[in-house]
Design a protein around this motif. Structure first.
Motif, PDB file in Angstrom:
ATOM      1  N   ILE A 186      41.328  45.260  21.040  1.00 21.19           N
ATOM      2  CA  ILE A 186      40.981  46.643  21.419  1.00 21.19           C
ATOM      3  C   ILE A 186      41.854  47.197  22.552  1.00 21.19           C
ATOM      4  N   SER A 187      42.870  46.400  22.974  1.00 20.73           N
ATOM      5  CA  SER A 187      43.676  46.856  24.119  1.00 20.73           C
ATOM      6  C   SER A 187      44.371  48.194  23.828  1.00 20.73           C
ATOM      7  N   HIS A 188      44.730  48.452  22.554  1.00 21.30           N
ATOM      8  CA  HIS A 188      45.474  49.684  22.244  1.00 21.30           C
ATOM      9  C   HIS A 188      44.586  50.928  22.307  1.00 21.30           C
ATOM     10  N   ILE A 189      43.251  50.772  22.196  1.00 20.08           N
ATOM     11  CA  ILE A 189      42.397  51.975  22.304  1.00 20.08           C
ATOM     12  C   ILE A 189      41.606  51.999  23.617  1.00 20.08           C
ATOM     13  N   TYR A 190      41.755  50.943  24.418  1.00 18.86           N
ATOM     14  CA  TYR A 190      40.912  50.828  25.620  1.00 18.86           C
ATOM     15  C   TYR A 190      41.018  52.064  26.518  1.00 18.86           C
ATOM     16  N   ASP A 191      42.232  52.553  26.722  1.00 18.45           N
ATOM     17  CA  ASP A 191      42.405  53.684  27.646  1.00 18.45           C
ATOM     18  C   ASP A 191      41.922  55.010  27.049  1.00 18.45           C
TER      19      ASP A 191
ATOM     20  N   HIS B  65      48.377  52.105  49.188  1.00 13.39           N
ATOM     21  CA  HIS B  65      49.673  51.473  49.498  1.00 13.39           C
ATOM     22  C   HIS B  65      49.483  50.049  50.018  1.00 13.39           C
ATOM     23  N   SER B  66      48.298  49.471  49.772  1.00 11.82           N
ATOM     24  CA  SER B  66      48.067  48.068  50.153  1.00 11.82           C
ATOM     25  C   SER B  66      48.770  47.165  49.136  1.00 11.82           C
ATOM     26  N   HIS B  67      48.690  45.839  49.376  1.00  7.82           N
ATOM     27  CA  HIS B  67      49.252  44.878  48.414  1.00  7.82           C
ATOM     28  C   HIS B  67      48.179  44.610  47.367  1.00  7.82           C
ATOM     29  N   VAL B  68      48.357  45.179  46.193  1.00  9.24           N
ATOM     30  CA  VAL B  68      47.309  45.103  45.170  1.00  9.24           C
ATOM     31  C   VAL B  68      47.748  44.163  44.051  1.00  9.24           C
ATOM     32  N   TYR B  69      46.820  43.288  43.642  1.00 11.31           N
ATOM     33  CA  TYR B  69      47.062  42.287  42.608  1.00 11.31           C
ATOM     34  C   TYR B  69      45.992  42.432  41.529  1.00 11.31           C
ATOM     35  N   GLY B  70      46.390  42.147  40.291  1.00 14.04           N
ATOM     36  CA  GLY B  70      45.404  42.140  39.208  1.00 14.04           C
ATOM     37  C   GLY B  70      45.571  40.886  38.386  1.00 14.04           C
ATOM     38  N   ILE B  71      44.447  40.252  38.009  1.00  8.73           N
ATOM     39  CA  ILE B  71      44.546  39.128  37.067  1.00  8.73           C
ATOM     40  C   ILE B  71      43.719  39.440  35.835  1.00  8.73           C
ATOM     41  N   GLU B  72      44.164  38.901  34.691  1.00 11.81           N
ATOM     42  CA  GLU B  72      43.560  39.290  33.416  1.00 11.81           C
ATOM     43  C   GLU B  72      43.888  38.196  32.381  1.00 11.81           C
ATOM     44  N   PRO B  73      42.855  37.723  31.627  1.00 14.15           N
ATOM     45  CA  PRO B  73      43.123  36.685  30.630  1.00 14.15           C
ATOM     46  C   PRO B  73      43.706  37.199  29.304  1.00 14.15           C
ATOM     47  N   SER B  74      43.505  38.489  28.970  1.00 11.74           N
ATOM     48  CA  SER B  74      43.983  38.978  27.662  1.00 11.74           C
ATOM     49  C   SER B  74      45.428  39.455  27.774  1.00 11.74           C
ATOM     50  N   ALA B  75      46.315  38.861  26.954  1.00  8.14           N
ATOM     51  CA  ALA B  75      47.738  39.223  27.004  1.00  8.14           C
ATOM     52  C   ALA B  75      47.927  40.695  26.641  1.00  8.14           C
ATOM     53  N   GLY B  76      47.130  41.200  25.691  1.00 10.21           N
ATOM     54  CA  GLY B  76      47.259  42.595  25.260  1.00 10.21           C
ATOM     55  C   GLY B  76      46.917  43.559  26.393  1.00 10.21           C
TER      56      GLY B  76
ATOM     57  N   SER C 147      49.589  43.365  29.247  1.00 14.12           N
ATOM     58  CA  SER C 147      50.844  44.029  28.956  1.00 14.12           C
ATOM     59  C   SER C 147      50.715  45.550  29.196  1.00 14.12           C
ATOM     60  N   ARG C 148      49.551  46.122  28.838  1.00 13.79           N
ATOM     61  CA  ARG C 148      49.332  47.558  29.113  1.00 13.79           C
ATOM     62  C   ARG C 148      49.301  47.819  30.620  1.00 13.79           C
ATOM     63  N   ALA C 149      48.654  46.887  31.363  1.00 16.97           N
ATOM     64  CA  ALA C 149      48.562  47.053  32.819  1.00 16.97           C
ATOM     65  C   ALA C 149      49.956  47.047  33.442  1.00 16.97           C
ATOM     66  N   ARG C 150      50.791  46.127  32.989  1.00 18.83           N
ATOM     67  CA  ARG C 150      52.137  46.002  33.579  1.00 18.83           C
ATOM     68  C   ARG C 150      52.955  47.270  33.361  1.00 18.83           C
TER      69      ARG C 150
END
Ligand SMILES: C[S@@+](CC[C@H](N)C(=O)[O-])C[C@H]1O[C@@H](n2cnc3c(N)ncnc32)[C@H](O)[C@@H]1O
Length: 246
Positions: free
Chosen positions: A9-14, A58-69, A72-75
């Protein structure tokens, strides 16, 4: 219980979820997030909140996520955020690294909440804050979607830990409970054709977890009611559960 395939569902999530500006504003009012602050979004999905938080702080923000799909959208969304593969029980960063750790609409996917809180505590600095954004069982029962798909309430109460369970499991890992805050409860909304469209795309994860017959019946009822115009309803709200690492 079947699980939701976020790669699928990553392609329709947004189409279904956008960054919640009021939530981010609330974080900023609660915390002192300066440029040097380190912030982790666990289960960041397509990076909606991670992106907005990085842009406004403008802080140092990190995100972790198990789903590759989803990752990739986040990146693609924000190159100033460090997005990495990981999950709530495996945070790929050093001990005592983060000033603030949060997760939005993720805790119901986490198989072992004790390991999650142990890992969050390891990654947090002393006096670092945690915010778990979720829904209480009462809020799940009051969701507008439950009017049309009643089975989604029991499916989700089985998936979501209730608030007292979250507080108890965090306490077991020596995270100190501060408070809960509630956003959006009882806010008036109108359900219109966009709601039907999202339901038809099955953009809401719990619709993947009910029987096909119940889903089809709910769509028919929704289509019938929408013939007479928009449907007045109220939001059931979100609960923010706040902790600190002593
Ligand atoms: C409803 S989405 C929320 C995404 C994002 N936090 C947001 O607010 O848009 C749930 C996310 O949790 C992720 N997830 C599932 N299991 C997880 C786990 N054990 N640890 C961390 N994230 C997980 C899913 O891949 C998905 O991206």
């Amino acid at each position: 219980m079947p699980t939701v395939n976020y790669n699928k569902i990553s392609h329709i999530y947004d189409d279904v979820r956008q960054a919640d500006i009021e939530l981010i504003t609330h974080f900023l009012a609660e915390l002192d997030l300066n440029d040097a602050a380190t912030i982790l979004d666990i289960g960041c999905g397509t990076g909606n909140h991670t992106d907005l938080l990085q842009k406004v702080t403008h802080s140092h923000v990190y995100g972790i996520e198990p789903s590759a799909g989803m990752l990739s959208r986040a990146r693609q969304k924000n190159r100033h955020v460090v997005f990495q593969s990981g999950d709530a029980a495996h945070i790929p960063f050093d001990d005592d690294y983060f000033d603030f750790v949060y997760m939005t609409d993720v805790i119901h996917h986490v198989p072992d909440i004790n390991s999650m809180f142990a890992e969050i505590k390891r990654g947090l600095k002393t006096n670092g804050n945690v915010c778990i954004v979720t829904q209480s069982h009462h809020q799940i029962e009051q969701r507008p979607i439950v009017q049309f798909f009643p089975g989604t309430a029991s499916v989700d109460k089985a998936r979501y830990p209730d608030i007292d369970q979250i507080v108890a499991q965090a306490a077991a890992q020596s995270l100190k409970f501060i408070k809960t805050t509630v956003l959006y409860e009882n806010q008036a909304i109108e359900l219109g054709p966009e709601f039907l469209e999202l339901v038809k795309k099955k953009g809401y994860s719990m619709l993947h977890l009910i029987a096909d017959e119940e889903y089809d019946e709910g769509v028919k009822r929704l289509e019938t009611e929408l013939r007479y115009g928009t449907i007045k309803s109220t939001l059931s709200g979100e609960t923010l559960v706040w902790f600190i690492k002593p």
